[in-house]
Scaffold this active site. Structure first.
Site, short mmCIF file in Angstrom:
data_model
loop_
_atom_site.label_atom_id
_atom_site.label_comp_id
_atom_site.label_asym_id
_atom_site.label_seq_id
_atom_site.Cartn_x
_atom_site.Cartn_y
_atom_site.Cartn_z
N LYS A 1 4.57 0.83 9.25
CA LYS A 1 4.67 2.12 8.57
C LYS A 1 4.06 3.23 9.41
CE LYS A 1 3.07 0.19 4.84
NZ LYS A 1 2.52 -0.10 3.51
N ARG B 1 5.16 -12.82 9.74
CA ARG B 1 5.83 -11.57 9.40
C ARG B 1 7.16 -11.48 10.14
NH1 ARG B 1 2.22 -7.68 9.19
NH2 ARG B 1 3.58 -5.94 9.53
N GLU C 1 0.87 -1.16 0.00
CA GLU C 1 0.00 0.00 0.00
C GLU C 1 0.91 1.22 0.00
OE1 GLU C 1 -2.77 0.17 3.27
OE2 GLU C 1 -3.51 2.12 2.61
P1 ATP Z 1 2.79 -2.09 7.91
O1 ATP Z 1 2.07 -2.75 9.04
O2 ATP Z 1 4.23 -1.88 8.15
O3 ATP Z 1 2.11 -0.87 7.39
P2 ATP Z 1 1.57 -3.57 5.88
O4 ATP Z 1 1.43 -5.04 5.95
O5 ATP Z 1 0.39 -2.74 6.13
O6 ATP Z 1 2.78 -3.18 6.77
P3 ATP Z 1 1.65 -3.39 3.05
O7 ATP Z 1 2.13 -2.29 2.21
O8 ATP Z 1 0.21 -3.67 3.10
O9 ATP Z 1 2.19 -3.12 4.52
O10 ATP Z 1 2.47 -4.73 2.76
C1 ATP Z 1 2.90 -5.19 1.53
C2 ATP Z 1 3.29 -6.63 1.69
O11 ATP Z 1 4.39 -6.74 2.59
C3 ATP Z 1 2.16 -7.44 2.27
O12 ATP Z 1 2.06 -8.64 1.54
C4 ATP Z 1 2.57 -7.68 3.68
O13 ATP Z 1 2.05 -8.88 4.17
C5 ATP Z 1 4.09 -7.68 3.59
N1 ATP Z 1 4.70 -7.30 4.86
C6 ATP Z 1 4.49 -6.17 5.55
N2 ATP Z 1 5.18 -6.18 6.71
C7 ATP Z 1 5.85 -7.35 6.76
C8 ATP Z 1 6.74 -7.98 7.69
N3 ATP Z 1 7.06 -7.37 8.84
N4 ATP Z 1 7.24 -9.19 7.39
C9 ATP Z 1 6.92 -9.79 6.25
N5 ATP Z 1 6.09 -9.27 5.33
C10 ATP Z 1 5.55 -8.07 5.56
MG MG Z 2 -1.35 -2.64 5.06
#
Ligand code: ATP
Ligand code: MG
Length: 553
Positions: free
Chosen positions: A267, A257, A33
């Site tokens: 983020k 994760r 995102e």
């Molecule tokens: P955040 O909680 O940091 O905002 P998010 O999951 O909302 O992370 P996205 O941009 O939606 O961030 O994630 C893009 C991809 O990266 C998704 O498939 C998500 O599952 C993966 N991802 C995000 N954080 C991690 C992590 N700590 N370890 C492994 N994969 C991750």
């Molecule tokens: Mg997200």
């Protein structure tokens, strides 16, 4: 070369799918995102998704999951592309969920036409209460009684902008008694009169994540849709939509994760650190962001190696940041140019050195046969570290002290004869003599010394700023520590040495910007450098000083 590595659980699934002829090749996607910069957790997901496609001869899409108009921005889109490329991966297609808004709306309309979706005018509080609890089934309200035709007209009017934000939602009719709360008639569309960074003001209804994500996977014919464990309960809805709509049968698989010690990785939290100026921007070298790590000097290959080593697990755990630093050291040891930089100078005069200058040479990297050599000016006045001299030294002090001998790295053995002080008794310089036969590489002096010091020629040294970083947080498990995460910030995470003295070879560009300052650690040139002053970031210390501290307790 190496021993046969066992497959992780996702590879097992893929190999079984390919063997069974379920798919002729695989397609994965990385779906960020664009609401922030990528962090090391995303690196894990990137390495996994792209790595699987490379391994099995498939392809990976970069899909921006930009269905939430409020928090997203093109600055983030650009940074994400830069980071993925820098990590060493190339996507097959660059796609945006927002490009599917028309298709997604049509798919939702199909659900309405099948009698599987209805427009609900209830407030979000009412919807929440009517949903029941995990132990109590929910109830449908009177809006669920609307006819297909009524729902269709209302949904089209929602799109036309006839209603205010929050006044209506589109829900799918699944099961109000399901033990999975996410199946109790979940919302798939909401009204939001907001400007979107790509579609502008075209839309005032936006699809919810679950619906948009799964159907975007189907539109792109993603075979293996890999996400993190928190999406396990969402899988039923993912499958339900595909089944009801008969779209491409993408399948979702979840892995744990990445969580890492002494850092935060969401983020939202990283944005707080930036906005509240607790760090200097998203690419601050102390941040867990990919851009921060790049600026700090972490090689992309070291990050990939780290992601490979931690593997793919099905249970959450907390990885020691020391492992990442280990991978960085291993990588830099092979490639970094060895250089000498004195952080806190003590002037040393070599009283029997009569020449104006002597050019010495030293290897760029003892680990690299083809690394070549560099020239180092040696002269009568040199700088050593204040720390490397003691006027009254304890036993077993092998550095410089009155009467004692040390070797100057890649130069000569010197002996300290006299300590010069100012009126207040501060040491201003140290006088030594050198042993001409002791030159490194052609030493015939027969003298053995235990200490070797780094040094620079005072007249030839260039001034540089050096930034030393420590952990950004004081506690290991920041996410689970008591109180606000910002209470645990390490106030001493940045130490600046404004005037260090570097050997002149450093003024010349290195192709890979990777240096080892002898006895000091690995360093990289920072973007804040100017024509008149170089700025270096310490990428990582030479040894894991932290692990030793932990042991000492
Ligand atoms: P955040 O909680 O940091 O905002 P998010 O999951 O909302 O992370 P996205 O941009 O939606 O961030 O994630 C893009 C991809 O990266 C998704 O498939 C998500 O599952 C993966 N991802 C995000 N954080 C991690 C992590 N700590 N370890 C492994 N994969 C991750
Ligand atoms: Mg997200």
């Amino acid at each position: 070369m190496s021993e046969e590595k066992s497959l992780n659980f996702i590879e097992e699934i893929i190999e079984a799918d390919l063997a069974a002829g379920k798919h002729s090749s695989i397609t994965t996607r990385f779906p960020p995102e664009p609401n922030g910069y990528l962090h090391i957790g995303h690196a894990k997901s990137i390495c996994l998704n792209f790595g699987l496609a490379i391994k099995y001869g498939g392809s990976t899409n970069l899909r921006f999951d930009d269905t939430n108009p409020v928090t997203e921005d093109t600055e983030y889109v650009e940074s994400i592309k830069e980071d993925v490329r820098w990590l060493g991966f190339e996507w097959a297609r660059e796609l945006y969920a927002s490009d599917y808004f028309d298709q997604l709306f049509d798919l939702a309309l199909q659900l309405v036409e099948k009698g599987l979706a209805y427009v609900d005018d209830s407030s979000s509080e009412e919807i929440a209460t009517q949903k029941g609890t995990p132990t109590q089934p929910g109830v449908r309200n009177q809006f669920a009684e609307r006819t297909i035709d009524q729902n269709k007209q209302l949904f089209l009017k929602m799109k036309e902008g006839k209603y205010a934000d929050g006044s209506k939602v589109l829900r799918v009719r699944i099961d109000m008694a399901s033990p999975n709360m996410l199946l109790r008639d979940p919302i798939i569309y909401r009204i939001k009169h907001a400007h979107h960074h790509r579609t502008g003001d075209k839309w005032c209804v936006y699809p919810m994540y679950d619906f948009a994500h799964g159907q975007s996977d189907s539109i792109e014919k993603i075979t293996h849709s890999i996400c993190t464990l928190e999406f396990v309960p969402h899988r039923d809805l993912y499958d339900w939509c595909i089944e009801q709509l008969g779209t491409f049968p993408s399948k979702q698989y979840e892995f744990a994760r990445l969580n890492m010690t002494y850092t935060v990785m969401s983020k939202r939290k990283l944005l707080q650190l930036v906005n509240e100026q607790m760090v200097h921007g998203w690419d601050d070298p102390r941040m867990s962001t990919i851009s921060g790590m790049r600026r700090r000097g972490y090689p992309a290959a070291a990050i990939r190696e780290f992601c490979e080593r931690i593997g793919v697990a099905k249970r959450e755990n907390l990885i020691d940041v020391g492992l990442l630093e280990f991978c960085v050291r291993e990588n830099l040891n092979k490639t970094a140019l060895r250089r000498m930089v004195v952080f806190n100078p003590l002037k040393l005069v070599i009283t029997n050195f009569d020449k104006e200058l002597e050019i010495l040479t030293s290897e760029n990297n003892p680990e690299d046969e083809n690394g070549g050599i560099r020239e180092m000016p040696f002269s009568r006045e040199i700088f050593i570290e204040q720390d490397d001299f003691m006027e009254v030294a304890p036993k077993k002090y092998f550095r410089l002290a009155p009467g004692q001998m040390v070797r100057l790295k890649s130069a000569y053995i010197i002996q300290c004869n006299e300590v010069i002080k100012d009126a207040e008794g501060n040491i201003t310089e140290v006088h030594c003599t050198y042993i001409p036969e002791s030159r490194s590489g052609s030493d015939s002096s027969g003298i053995h010394v235990k200490g070797t010091l780094h040094w620079v020629s005072a007249k030839h040294a260039i001034q540089a700023e050096v930034r030393l970083y420590d952990r950004l947080f004081k506690v290991e498990d920041v996410a689970n520590a008591e109180g606000d995460f910002k209470d645990h910030i390490n106030p001493d995470s940045l130490q600046i040495i404004s005037y260090a003295y570097a050997e002149p070879a450093l003024a010349k560009d290195s192709i890979n910007n990777q240096f080892q300052f002898l006895r000091k650690g690995y360093f990289a040139i920072d973007k804040d450098s100017t024509g008149s002053k170089l700025v270096f970031n310490r990428t990582v210390t030479l040894k894991d000083a932290w692990a030793k501290e932990v042991k000492k307790g």
